[in-house]
Design a protein around this motif. Structure first.
Motif, PDB file in Angstrom:
ATOM      1  N   TYR A 170      35.459  33.499  23.925  1.00  0.00           N
ATOM      2  CA  TYR A 170      34.875  33.249  23.453  1.00  0.00           C
ATOM      3  C   TYR A 170      33.500  32.538  23.992  1.00  0.00           C
ATOM      4  N   GLY A 171      33.536  33.038  25.662  1.00  0.00           N
ATOM      5  CA  GLY A 171      32.708  32.763  26.611  1.00  0.00           C
ATOM      6  C   GLY A 171      31.645  34.006  27.186  1.00  0.00           C
ATOM      7  N   ASP A 172      30.254  33.057  27.458  1.00  0.00           N
ATOM      8  CA  ASP A 172      29.611  34.388  27.943  1.00  0.00           C
ATOM      9  C   ASP A 172      29.417  34.468  29.250  1.00  0.00           C
ATOM     10  N   HIS A 173      28.346  34.847  29.886  1.00  0.00           N
ATOM     11  CA  HIS A 173      27.797  35.118  31.459  1.00  0.00           C
ATOM     12  C   HIS A 173      28.152  33.910  31.885  1.00  0.00           C
ATOM     13  N   GLY A 174      28.545  31.900  31.555  1.00  0.00           N
ATOM     14  CA  GLY A 174      28.501  31.310  32.921  1.00  0.00           C
ATOM     15  C   GLY A 174      29.460  30.924  32.270  1.00  0.00           C
ATOM     16  N   PHE A 175      30.065  31.773  31.286  1.00  0.00           N
ATOM     17  CA  PHE A 175      31.649  31.129  30.919  1.00  0.00           C
ATOM     18  C   PHE A 175      31.775  29.969  29.874  1.00  0.00           C
ATOM     19  N   ALA A 176      30.904  29.556  29.381  1.00  0.00           N
ATOM     20  CA  ALA A 176      30.136  28.782  28.324  1.00  0.00           C
ATOM     21  C   ALA A 176      30.586  28.625  27.291  1.00  0.00           C
ATOM     22  N   VAL A 177      31.431  28.176  26.486  1.00  0.00           N
ATOM     23  CA  VAL A 177      31.667  28.102  25.423  1.00  0.00           C
ATOM     24  C   VAL A 177      31.313  27.364  24.329  1.00  0.00           C
ATOM     25  N   PRO A 178      30.832  27.777  22.337  1.00  0.00           N
ATOM     26  CA  PRO A 178      29.916  27.462  22.098  1.00  0.00           C
ATOM     27  C   PRO A 178      31.365  26.064  21.678  1.00  0.00           C
ATOM     28  N   LYS A 179      30.652  25.511  20.735  1.00  0.00           N
ATOM     29  CA  LYS A 179      31.183  23.606  20.401  1.00  0.00           C
ATOM     30  C   LYS A 179      32.163  24.208  19.515  1.00  0.00           C
ATOM     31  N   ARG A 180      31.586  25.503  18.793  1.00  0.00           N
ATOM     32  CA  ARG A 180      32.901  25.550  17.832  1.00  0.00           C
ATOM     33  C   ARG A 180      34.092  26.353  17.862  1.00  0.00           C
ATOM     34  N   ALA A 181      34.246  26.491  19.171  1.00  0.00           N
ATOM     35  CA  ALA A 181      35.203  27.561  19.407  1.00  0.00           C
ATOM     36  C   ALA A 181      36.814  26.763  19.469  1.00  0.00           C
ATOM     37  N   PRO A 182      36.741  27.303  19.442  1.00  0.00           N
ATOM     38  CA  PRO A 182      38.532  27.073  18.874  1.00  0.00           C
ATOM     39  C   PRO A 182      39.241  26.483  20.692  1.00  0.00           C
ATOM     40  N   LEU A 183      38.479  26.756  21.326  1.00  0.00           N
ATOM     41  CA  LEU A 183      38.610  25.779  23.172  1.00  0.00           C
ATOM     42  C   LEU A 183      37.829  25.431  23.333  1.00  0.00           C
ATOM     43  N   ASP A 184      37.785  24.486  23.977  1.00  0.00           N
ATOM     44  CA  ASP A 184      36.895  23.907  24.944  1.00  0.00           C
ATOM     45  C   ASP A 184      37.045  24.149  26.333  1.00  0.00           C
ATOM     46  N   GLN A 185      35.236  23.243  26.370  1.00  0.00           N
ATOM     47  CA  GLN A 185      34.517  24.279  28.351  1.00  0.00           C
ATOM     48  C   GLN A 185      35.727  24.029  29.276  1.00  0.00           C
ATOM     49  N   GLY A 186      36.653  23.098  29.113  1.00  0.00           N
ATOM     50  CA  GLY A 186      37.670  22.915  30.288  1.00  0.00           C
ATOM     51  C   GLY A 186      39.127  23.925  30.449  1.00  0.00           C
ATOM     52  N   GLU A 187      38.888  24.058  29.062  1.00  0.00           N
ATOM     53  CA  GLU A 187      39.875  25.282  28.939  1.00  0.00           C
ATOM     54  C   GLU A 187      40.045  26.345  29.400  1.00  0.00           C
ATOM     55  N   ALA A 188      37.966  26.803  28.947  1.00  0.00           N
ATOM     56  CA  ALA A 188      37.672  28.355  28.986  1.00  0.00           C
ATOM     57  C   ALA A 188      38.012  27.987  30.787  1.00  0.00           C
ATOM     58  N   VAL A 189      37.834  27.347  31.615  1.00  0.00           N
ATOM     59  CA  VAL A 189      37.165  27.319  33.241  1.00  0.00           C
ATOM     60  C   VAL A 189      38.719  26.769  33.628  1.00  0.00           C
ATOM     61  N   ALA A 190      39.311  26.487  32.820  1.00  0.00           N
ATOM     62  CA  ALA A 190      41.641  26.711  33.133  1.00  0.00           C
ATOM     63  C   ALA A 190      41.571  28.032  33.166  1.00  0.00           C
ATOM     64  N   ILE A 191      41.150  28.494  32.177  1.00  0.00           N
ATOM     65  CA  ILE A 191      41.859  30.306  32.197  1.00  0.00           C
ATOM     66  C   ILE A 191      40.677  30.973  33.641  1.00  0.00           C
ATOM     67  N   VAL A 192      40.189  31.135  33.889  1.00  0.00           N
ATOM     68  CA  VAL A 192      39.508  31.350  34.879  1.00  0.00           C
ATOM     69  C   VAL A 192      40.055  30.732  36.817  1.00  0.00           C
ATOM     70  N   THR A 193      40.704  29.555  36.029  1.00  0.00           N
ATOM     71  CA  THR A 193      41.156  28.562  37.167  1.00  0.00           C
ATOM     72  C   THR A 193      42.642  29.932  37.820  1.00  0.00           C
ATOM     73  N   ASP A 194      43.419  29.333  36.488  1.00  0.00           N
ATOM     74  CA  ASP A 194      45.094  30.035  36.350  1.00  0.00           C
ATOM     75  C   ASP A 194      45.204  32.026  36.445  1.00  0.00           C
ATOM     76  N   ALA A 195      43.841  32.641  35.880  1.00  0.00           N
ATOM     77  CA  ALA A 195      44.020  33.565  36.096  1.00  0.00           C
ATOM     78  C   ALA A 195      43.767  33.896  37.750  1.00  0.00           C
ATOM     79  N   VAL A 196      42.811  33.149  38.463  1.00  0.00           N
ATOM     80  CA  VAL A 196      42.378  34.014  39.737  1.00  0.00           C
ATOM     81  C   VAL A 196      43.984  33.231  40.470  1.00  0.00           C
ATOM     82  N   VAL A 197      44.528  32.256  40.394  1.00  0.00           N
ATOM     83  CA  VAL A 197      45.537  31.809  41.228  1.00  0.00           C
ATOM     84  C   VAL A 197      46.859  32.512  41.009  1.00  0.00           C
ATOM     85  N   LYS A 198      47.054  33.068  40.760  1.00  0.00           N
ATOM     86  CA  LYS A 198      48.157  34.330  39.306  1.00  0.00           C
ATOM     87  C   LYS A 198      47.807  35.283  40.246  1.00  0.00           C
TER      88      LYS A 198
END
Length: 204
Positions: A170-198
């Motif tokens: 659900y992320g846009d070009h800035g990884f912003a997710v819409p309010k109706r998305a099943p994940l919140d903004q913090g979870e979206a950013v955590a996907i980024v950081t977790d992926a990079v850490v791994k």
């Protein structure tokens, strides 16, 4: 610090026992305050990775619009000696336009790998103007982290190639997710950081 494209700025976020430097620059319309860049600067040092947030000369000069790609490359080349000064392997990275710079210059600069955040595969609405050759030509291990609704290229649009791709649903070009998305903004950013850490953990 000075480059042939003007003065640039590096903000260091050092790890105590660093084994890698991840250097990331911003896109054509924003700065190092971008949510993903700030999140990486907070998360990676605890994993032995020093983060260098790079401001291109045009941003330091207070300009609103990025210059031509070749000028961005000149600025990045000029910064490289400072990024390698700690004596550690450097992962060359950036978001959007910064990701293109990292891909274009990785081989010549001897980058250890490339981190491409929100790689702009094509201009919005113009899939025929693909920049896939820049991504495929990096010549080093490459991770793309892409929003599922990025108008510059959705994950399914990317070609097969020698890179890893992680989707931020659900992320846009800035990884912003819409309010109706099943994940919140913090979870979206955590996907980024977790992926990079791994991913950086898998780099030799």
């Amino acid at each position: 610090m000075g480059t042939d494209a003007g003065d640039a700025r590096i903000t260091w976020h050092p790890a105590k026992k660093a084994r890698l430097v991840v250097a990331v620059s911003h896109g054509a319309g924003g700065g190092i305050g971008a949510r993903d860049l700030q999140a990486l600067a907070q998360a990676l040092p605890a994993h032995g990775v020093t983060v260098a947030l790079v401001e291109q000369p045009w941003r330091v000069a207070g300009k609103k619009v990025a210059p031509a790609p070749k000028t961005l490359d000149v600025g990045w080349r000029g910064l490289w000696p400072a990024l390698t000064a700690p004596g550690l392997p450097v992962v060359s990275g950036g978001r959007s336009a910064g990701a293109r710079v990292a891909c274009r210059t990785a081989a010549e600069l001897g980058a250890h790998a490339v981190l491409a955040l929100s790689f702009p595969l094509h201009p919005p609405g113009k899939p025929e103007k693909s920049r896939a050759d820049e991504l495929l030509g990096s010549g080093v291990p490459t991770l793309v982290v892409q929003g599922g609704n990025d108008p510059f290229g959705k994950p399914a649009e990317f070609p097969d190639g020698g890179f890893d791709l992680v989707e931020v649903p659900y992320g846009d070009h800035g990884f912003a997710v819409p309010k109706r998305a099943p994940l919140d903004q913090g979870e979206a950013v955590a996907i980024v950081t977790d992926a990079v850490v791994k991913w950086v953990g898998s780099l030799g």
